[in-house]
Design a protein around this motif. Structure first.
Motif, PDB file in Angstrom:
ATOM      1  N   ILE A  11       0.828  -1.204   0.000  1.00 51.40           N
ATOM      2  CA  ILE A  11       0.000   0.000   0.000  1.00 51.40           C
ATOM      3  C   ILE A  11       0.864   1.257   0.000  1.00 51.40           C
ATOM      4  CG2 ILE A  11      -1.685   1.301   1.335  1.00 51.40           C
ATOM      5  CD1 ILE A  11      -2.769  -1.372   2.343  1.00 51.40           C
ATOM      6  N   ARG A  12       1.917   1.232   0.818  1.00 51.01           N
ATOM      7  CA  ARG A  12       2.751   2.421   0.967  1.00 51.01           C
ATOM      8  C   ARG A  12       3.606   2.692  -0.270  1.00 51.01           C
ATOM      9  NH1 ARG A  12       4.155   1.106   5.543  1.00 51.01           N
ATOM     10  NH2 ARG A  12       5.983  -0.110   4.976  1.00 51.01           N
ATOM     11  N   SER A  13       4.134   1.646  -0.894  1.00 50.31           N
ATOM     12  CA  SER A  13       5.087   1.825  -1.994  1.00 50.31           C
ATOM     13  C   SER A  13       4.451   1.804  -3.373  1.00 50.31           C
ATOM     14  CB  SER A  13       6.165   0.725  -1.933  1.00 50.31           C
ATOM     15  OG  SER A  13       6.827   0.736  -0.692  1.00 50.31           O
ATOM     16  N   VAL A  14       3.279   1.184  -3.519  1.00 49.71           N
ATOM     17  CA  VAL A  14       2.693   1.019  -4.859  1.00 49.71           C
ATOM     18  C   VAL A  14       1.362   1.755  -4.973  1.00 49.71           C
ATOM     19  CG1 VAL A  14       1.847  -0.641  -6.550  1.00 49.71           C
ATOM     20  CG2 VAL A  14       3.848  -1.191  -5.178  1.00 49.71           C
ATOM     21  N   LEU A  15       0.405   1.410  -4.126  1.00 50.65           N
ATOM     22  CA  LEU A  15      -0.940   1.950  -4.281  1.00 50.65           C
ATOM     23  C   LEU A  15      -0.996   3.443  -3.993  1.00 50.65           C
ATOM     24  CD1 LEU A  15      -3.044  -0.951  -2.714  1.00 50.65           C
ATOM     25  CD2 LEU A  15      -2.359  -0.607  -5.095  1.00 50.65           C
ATOM     26  N   ASN A  62       2.558  -2.323 -12.955  1.00 50.18           N
ATOM     27  CA  ASN A  62       2.937  -3.728 -12.856  1.00 50.18           C
ATOM     28  C   ASN A  62       2.168  -4.358 -11.708  1.00 50.18           C
ATOM     29  OD1 ASN A  62       4.178  -6.165 -13.084  1.00 50.18           O
ATOM     30  ND2 ASN A  62       6.167  -5.498 -12.318  1.00 50.18           N
ATOM     31  N   ASN A  63       1.590  -5.533 -11.928  1.00 52.92           N
ATOM     32  CA  ASN A  63       0.752  -6.155 -10.895  1.00 52.92           C
ATOM     33  C   ASN A  63       1.556  -7.036  -9.956  1.00 52.92           C
ATOM     34  OD1 ASN A  63       1.363  -8.197 -12.676  1.00 52.92           O
ATOM     35  ND2 ASN A  63      -0.657  -9.136 -12.591  1.00 52.92           N
ATOM     36  N   LYS A 118       1.309 -10.437  -5.648  1.00 55.78           N
ATOM     37  CA  LYS A 118       0.578 -10.102  -6.862  1.00 55.78           C
ATOM     38  C   LYS A 118      -0.800  -9.592  -6.461  1.00 55.78           C
ATOM     39  CE  LYS A 118       2.842 -12.712 -10.469  1.00 55.78           C
ATOM     40  NZ  LYS A 118       2.636 -13.465 -11.718  1.00 55.78           N
ATOM     41  N   TYR A 119      -1.238  -8.548  -7.152  1.00 54.76           N
ATOM     42  CA  TYR A 119      -2.482  -7.906  -6.752  1.00 54.76           C
ATOM     43  C   TYR A 119      -3.317  -7.597  -7.986  1.00 54.76           C
ATOM     44  CZ  TYR A 119       0.016  -3.684  -8.169  1.00 54.76           C
ATOM     45  OH  TYR A 119       0.720  -2.756  -8.888  1.00 54.76           O
ATOM     46  N   LYS A 120      -4.598  -7.394  -7.727  1.00 50.79           N
ATOM     47  CA  LYS A 120      -5.552  -7.029  -8.774  1.00 50.79           C
ATOM     48  C   LYS A 120      -6.507  -6.005  -8.202  1.00 50.79           C
ATOM     49  CE  LYS A 120      -8.873  -9.008 -12.058  1.00 50.79           C
ATOM     50  NZ  LYS A 120      -8.136  -8.572 -13.255  1.00 50.79           N
ATOM     51  N   GLU A 145     -14.099  -0.745  -5.745  1.00 51.03           N
ATOM     52  CA  GLU A 145     -13.031  -0.222  -4.891  1.00 51.03           C
ATOM     53  C   GLU A 145     -12.445  -1.323  -4.001  1.00 51.03           C
ATOM     54  OE1 GLU A 145     -11.882   2.895  -5.092  1.00 51.03           O
ATOM     55  OE2 GLU A 145     -13.326   3.409  -6.654  1.00 51.03           O
ATOM     56  N   LEU A 146     -12.086  -2.465  -4.626  1.00 49.24           N
ATOM     57  CA  LEU A 146     -11.521  -3.595  -3.892  1.00 49.24           C
ATOM     58  C   LEU A 146     -10.108  -3.883  -4.391  1.00 49.24           C
ATOM     59  CD1 LEU A 146     -14.562  -6.073  -3.862  1.00 49.24           C
ATOM     60  CD2 LEU A 146     -13.890  -4.440  -2.086  1.00 49.24           C
ATOM     61  N   VAL A 147      -9.311  -4.512  -3.521  1.00 51.43           N
ATOM     62  CA  VAL A 147      -7.945  -4.916  -3.846  1.00 51.43           C
ATOM     63  C   VAL A 147      -7.791  -6.379  -3.441  1.00 51.43           C
ATOM     64  CG1 VAL A 147      -5.486  -4.459  -3.561  1.00 51.43           C
ATOM     65  CG2 VAL A 147      -7.129  -2.574  -3.409  1.00 51.43           C
ATOM     66  N   PHE A 148      -7.323  -7.211  -4.375  1.00 53.88           N
ATOM     67  CA  PHE A 148      -7.071  -8.634  -4.134  1.00 53.88           C
ATOM     68  C   PHE A 148      -5.564  -8.855  -4.159  1.00 53.88           C
ATOM     69  CE2 PHE A 148     -11.237  -8.141  -5.887  1.00 53.88           C
ATOM     70  CZ  PHE A 148     -12.029  -9.115  -5.303  1.00 53.88           C
ATOM     71  N   VAL A 149      -5.017  -9.397  -3.076  1.00 57.62           N
ATOM     72  CA  VAL A 149      -3.567  -9.559  -2.939  1.00 57.62           C
ATOM     73  C   VAL A 149      -3.271 -10.999  -2.557  1.00 57.62           C
ATOM     74  CG1 VAL A 149      -1.467  -8.757  -1.802  1.00 57.62           C
ATOM     75  CG2 VAL A 149      -3.349  -7.161  -2.175  1.00 57.62           C
ATOM     76  N   VAL A 150      -2.310 -11.606  -3.252  1.00 54.47           N
ATOM     77  CA  VAL A 150      -1.828 -12.938  -2.926  1.00 54.47           C
ATOM     78  C   VAL A 150      -0.316 -12.860  -2.730  1.00 54.47           C
ATOM     79  CG1 VAL A 150      -1.632 -13.523  -5.388  1.00 54.47           C
ATOM     80  CG2 VAL A 150      -1.720 -15.345  -3.682  1.00 54.47           C
ATOM     81  N   GLY A 151       0.178 -13.562  -1.711  1.00 45.42           N
ATOM     82  CA  GLY A 151       1.606 -13.557  -1.404  1.00 45.42           C
ATOM     83  C   GLY A 151       2.157 -14.964  -1.348  1.00 45.42           C
ATOM     84  N   PHE A 152       3.369 -15.137  -1.910  1.00 50.74           N
ATOM     85  CA  PHE A 152       4.045 -16.440  -1.895  1.00 50.74           C
ATOM     86  C   PHE A 152       5.547 -16.198  -1.904  1.00 50.74           C
ATOM     87  CE2 PHE A 152       2.949 -15.242  -6.172  1.00 50.74           C
ATOM     88  CZ  PHE A 152       4.111 -15.432  -6.908  1.00 50.74           C
ATOM     89  N   GLN A 153       6.290 -17.244  -1.631  1.00 52.40           N
ATOM     90  CA  GLN A 153       7.741 -17.128  -1.548  1.00 52.40           C
ATOM     91  C   GLN A 153       8.335 -16.776  -2.913  1.00 52.40           C
ATOM     92  OE1 GLN A 153       9.735 -17.269   1.175  1.00 52.40           O
ATOM     93  NE2 GLN A 153       7.873 -17.432   2.433  1.00 52.40           N
TER      94      GLN A 153
END
Length: 637
Positions: free
Chosen positions: A33-37, A44-45, A55-57, A63-71
């Motif tokens: 949120i701080r560095s991209v949004l 870049n997603n 990776k986010y969409k 007004e929604l944000v979908f975020v997935v995190g992996f190694q």
């Protein structure tokens, strides 16, 4: 294996979260949120935070944000499909709740999405499983092994059957000497006898053969006329000598001399230039260039030969078309914004924004607006332009504000000098702007020690000595109770710059100077030995502020300089957490008119603020950056 998957609104309300391997997703999501949004860098997603890849969409409609995190070390090919499926299902399932409920209701409400998510995750993992490698086919199982040896032997002079079939499919028939086609079955005479076909013989032609025959008849009928006209042209005798000059209908007589100079009589001009000379030179009335046209490209492809409708019909159609374009009735798509974004990208590049940065900015705006419903009485051009302006202002506003005066006063309470190091390429104005900042600090009542650490360039020490003498004349000791406000610390040429800086800091601590300004030698970003020496100077002395001095005249070069300076400081630093560039001093800003794109390029690539802007040659020509004024100049046609 996923670390986490979270869904939250752009207002900051977490609607649903899945915890996988990771215990908490707060840190990585806050960094996103701080560095991209918040910085409008959504081109870049993907985003990397420490050992995780996020990776986010964005769903601009709800007004929604979908975020997935992996190694970061994992290669998960199903992540893009998973985030699209989750986005589609969650939006369709809770459409009513998201649209109707208030923020408080969303905060207290529950979204039972766990089972649906696990099902989608299982389906995505199964679809991406690598298939077992198929065993190689043996020669006995191939089609070639089933053919007899006799069928693979070719006799000299015999045409292969496959080539004959291919020539028959392509319709390539040879023409005889009389211009007529050969018989259709001549190539296959060894197989069957040619039989004349046609409606008169009771044999119906296929569609392909009928088209081919019509084409041959057309060529026979019109080909001879074309050859005849070519022969007439070739037989016509060529006229020798220079032809008489052409006389145009509105050009006057043929004997007039094409002299556009102003004739004079007794030193006074007789006639003036024609009034439409501006049209000849490619400019509009008054010599002004035309404004940027960001309208849709649909009107550009209209043919000039189309008939114009009546005045009444055109007026009504124009009014209804205008109302239809203004009233918001649908959500924006990339196809709607493509033509406007292309013109905006070209406009940014013309304003000296680096080409890669301009593309990323337009991609970020497209991601921000895609799926968003247009407001009433707003056009696509105005919506895209407004979003781009907001993004540019957000980029120029720093993530971390640099307040030198407050930091200097904080260093005074700790009884130590505040150290600033200047670095940059050759000839950008490091020494001149160091003197400007010295004058600004003297005007605010702080004493300054200038460290001459440029021991390579001839005249560098003498230049700083001249600046010190002039600044001392402007702020003499008698005006400050006998206290020396500015002084030069130098050890000559050919010495170690890091050692001189260390001695200057120690001298300033002993003599009670408030600020130490360290001047360094200019160096190119590709010079590894000089970049290593700069990294050593910064690592050993640990300055409070590292300023990169760059000129506003460059475009793509500014990106290359900043990236390589930061990379060199990180690679050649001996510290575990290397010290990088903290801020930017943008010089020669008075020489670029409205081509202010270098400011966008520098802040976008490093997320570092522009602390000072040099606007002239005097000590007073130092300004702070006004983000809105820069964006207004950038968007001006």
């Amino acid at each position: 294996m996923l670390d986490f998957f979270t869904i939250f609104s752009k207002g900051g309300l977490v609607l649903w979260c899945f915890q996988g391997v990771s215990d908490s997703c707060t840190g990585p999501v806050n960094a996103l949120i701080r560095s991209v949004l918040l910085q409008e860098r959504g081109g870049n997603n993907s985003f990397t935070h420490e050992a995780l890849t996020l990776k986010y969409k964005l769903d601009n409609q709800f007004e929604l944000v979908f975020v997935v995190g992996f190694q970061k070390i994992l290669t998960l090919t199903y992540v893009d499909k998973l985030i699209d499926d989750v986005h589609r299902l969650f939006r369709d399932k809770y459409r009513t709740e998201i649209q109707q409920q208030s923020a408080l209701s969303l905060l207290n409400g529950t979204f039972d999405f766990q089972n649906d998510f696990l099902r989608l995750l299982r389906e995505a993992e199964e679809s991406s499983k690598i298939r077992a490698p198929t065993t190689m086919k043996k020669f006995e199982d191939s089609e070639k092994a089933k053919k007899p040896v006799r069928s693979m032997i070719e006799t000299r002079g015999e045409k292969p059957k496959e080539k004959a079939k291919n020539s028959k499919k392509k319709g390539g028939k040879k023409e005889g000497s009389d211009g007529g086609p050969l018989a259709a079955g001549k190539a296959d005479s060894s197989v069957k006898t040619a039989v004349p076909v046609g409606p008169e013989n009771g044999v119906e032609l296929s569609k392909e053969e009928l088209v081919r025959r019509k084409r041959e008849e057309f060529m026979q009928k019109h080909g001879r006329g074309m050859e005849k006209s070519r022969s007439l042209k070739s037989d016509a005798p060529k006229e020798k000598g220079k032809k008489a000059p052409r006389v145009w209908e509105l050009g006057g007589g043929a004997n007039e001399v094409l002299d556009y100079s102003t004739p004079t009589t007794n030193g006074t001009p007789e006639a003036a230039l024609p009034e439409d000379i501006n049209l000849i030179r490619g400019t509009g009335p008054g010599g002004q260039l035309q404004d940027l046209d960001c309208s849709s490209s649909d009107d550009e492809g209209a043919s000039p030969s189309t008939t114009r409708p009546s005045a009444t019909k055109g007026t009504l159609g124009g009014m209804f078309g205008m109302l239809k374009g203004l009233v918001g009735s649908k959500s924006l798509s990339r196809a709607d914004m493509e033509s406007v974004l292309d013109k905006m990208r070209d406009h940014l590049i013309a304003k000296n924004v680096a080409a890669d940065i301009a593309v990323q900015l337009c991609e970020s705006v497209a991601s921000k607006l895609e799926g968003k419903v247009m407001g009433t009485f707003s056009t696509v051009t105005s919506t895209v332009k407004q979003a781009l302006q907001e993004s540019l202002v957000q980029i120029l506003q720093p993530q971390r504000r640099v307040d030198m005066l407050r930091d200097i006063m904080d260093a005074q309470r700790r009884q130590r000098p505040y150290v600033v190091t200047f670095c940059g390429v050759n000839g950008v104005g490091k020494s001149t702007n160091l003197a400007k900042i010295s004058f600004w600090l003297l005007e605010n009542g702080f004493s300054v020690l200038i460290a001459a650490c440029d021991t390579f360039r001839a005249g560098a020490v003498e230049q700083l000595r001249t600046h010190t003498r002039r600044l001392s004349a402007l702020h003499p000791p008698e005006n400050h109770s006998g206290r020396t406000m500015v002084q030069l610390f130098e050890k000559g040429y050919g010495k170690d710059a890091a050692g001189i800086a260390m001695e200057a800091i120690a001298y300033a601590r002993n003599q009670g100077f408030n600020v130490v300004l360290v001047d360094t030698a200019g160096r190119m970003q590709d010079n590894a030995p000089l970049m290593t020496a700069l990294a050593k100077l910064i690592t050993v002395n640990t300055p409070d502020l590292v300023l990169f001095v760059g000129e506003a005249l460059v475009g793509n070069e500014a990106v290359d300089q900043l990236v390589k300076f930061n990379r060199a400081l990180a690679d050649h630093s001996m510290a575990q957490t290397p010290r990088l560039i903290d801020g930017i001093v943008l010089t020669k800003f008075d020489t670029i008119d409205d081509k202010v794109g270098a400011a966008i390029s520098m802040t976008y690539i490093t997320s570092k603020p522009i602390v000072f802007v040099g606007t002239g040659q005097t000590y007073c020509d130092l300004r702070s950056l006004n983000a809105k004024a820069v964006v207004a100049a950038l968007m001006k046609a």
